[in-house]
Design a protein around this motif. Sequence first.
Motif, PDB file in Angstrom:
ATOM      1  N   HIS A   1       0.817  -1.205   0.000  1.00 52.79           N
ATOM      2  CA  HIS A   1       0.000   0.000   0.000  1.00 52.79           C
ATOM      3  C   HIS A   1       0.860   1.268   0.000  1.00 52.79           C
ATOM      4  O   HIS A   1       0.371   2.355  -0.332  1.00 52.79           O
TER       5      HIS A   1
ATOM      6  N   ILE B   1       3.239   1.939  -2.014  1.00 53.99           N
ATOM      7  CA  ILE B   1       3.582   2.313  -3.389  1.00 53.99           C
ATOM      8  C   ILE B   1       2.369   2.073  -4.276  1.00 53.99           C
ATOM      9  O   ILE B   1       1.955   0.926  -4.466  1.00 53.99           O
ATOM     10  N   PRO B   2       1.764   3.128  -4.810  1.00 48.90           N
ATOM     11  CA  PRO B   2       0.609   2.941  -5.713  1.00 48.90           C
ATOM     12  C   PRO B   2       1.010   2.157  -6.965  1.00 48.90           C
ATOM     13  O   PRO B   2       2.160   2.174  -7.400  1.00 48.90           O
ATOM     14  N   GLN B   3       0.043   1.463  -7.517  1.00 46.13           N
ATOM     15  CA  GLN B   3       0.298   0.648  -8.693  1.00 46.13           C
ATOM     16  C   GLN B   3       0.670   1.521  -9.892  1.00 46.13           C
ATOM     17  O   GLN B   3       0.063   2.556 -10.154  1.00 46.13           O
TER      18      GLN B   3
ATOM     19  N   THR C   1       3.665   3.015 -10.271  1.00 43.48           N
ATOM     20  CA  THR C   1       4.642   4.055  -9.937  1.00 43.48           C
ATOM     21  C   THR C   1       5.994   3.730 -10.563  1.00 43.48           C
ATOM     22  O   THR C   1       6.472   2.599 -10.450  1.00 43.48           O
TER      23      THR C   1
ATOM     24  N   MET D   1       7.580   8.144  -3.053  1.00 48.68           N
ATOM     25  CA  MET D   1       6.200   7.758  -2.784  1.00 48.68           C
ATOM     26  C   MET D   1       6.058   7.108  -1.417  1.00 48.68           C
ATOM     27  O   MET D   1       5.064   7.303  -0.717  1.00 48.68           O
TER      28      MET D   1
ATOM     29  N   GLU E   1       3.593   8.635   1.283  1.00 50.17           N
ATOM     30  CA  GLU E   1       2.514   7.804   1.836  1.00 50.17           C
ATOM     31  C   GLU E   1       2.668   7.624   3.336  1.00 50.17           C
ATOM     32  O   GLU E   1       1.673   7.583   4.073  1.00 50.17           O
TER      33      GLU E   1
ATOM     34  N   ASN F   1      -0.019   8.974   6.035  1.00 48.91           N
ATOM     35  CA  ASN F   1      -0.617   8.007   6.954  1.00 48.91           C
ATOM     36  C   ASN F   1      -0.470   8.448   8.403  1.00 48.91           C
ATOM     37  O   ASN F   1      -1.376   8.265   9.215  1.00 48.91           O
TER      38      ASN F   1
ATOM     39  N   GLU G   1      -8.372  -0.172   4.559  1.00 49.60           N
ATOM     40  CA  GLU G   1      -7.063  -0.232   3.918  1.00 49.60           C
ATOM     41  C   GLU G   1      -6.127  -1.239   4.572  1.00 49.60           C
ATOM     42  O   GLU G   1      -5.122  -1.622   3.969  1.00 49.60           O
TER      43      GLU G   1
END
Length: 225
Positions: free
Chosen positions: A129, A131-133, A135, A143, A147, A151, A223
Amino acid sequence: MMSNLFSIFDPSTNIFFLSLNWISTIIGMMFIPYSFWFLPNRYYFMWSFISSKLHNEFKMLMGPNSFNGSTFIFISLFFFVLFNNFLGLFPYIFTSTSHLNLSLTLSLTLWLSFMIYGWINNTQHMFIHMIPQGTPSILMPFMVIIETISNIIRPGTLAVRLTANMIAGHLLLTLLGNSGMNLPNYLLFILILAQILLLILEFAVAIIQSYVITILSTLYSNEVN
């Protein structure tokens, strides 16, 4: 004369150094329907209708992997914040949700619970979670930092959002109310009308803010699953 305008939000009423303002937090228990020893009435049916609607919505947001009964945590949070927001609209009742002591305690407790559960039981999912898909590889370290920061500040943003919205309306009502003593009669009528409209707006804000903090808490819990 008030030395500090924001002092109206301080829990300063006390007897023998025991703060009495926080007693307003448990007054909401008086509004819980006594369905176990009273006959069901319209108030009980309305309570059950709202609870069932919230349960269905939170269940949909949390997905099929959620535990049975986990939605009751967020339903209880919704009603708790809602009643404290409403009680603060009555005269001489301290608005506990306008204080960071309460709002930050609620949001920080929920956030820590989600984080501890997620990192212990779904460690790989928590790392993914970060690292967004899609990237690019060169941006992955940045990232992760972004993130992580986003968070960490979540409980603070939840608490400040609720506190700031509750303080803003009450502060505006107080400012307009204090200015009424120096106004002529024809302007006083306009002021009373504006106060009524602001009070209606504050009722809407009380509902919206309790719903917003509950929905965001539900999404944060989703999440970690």
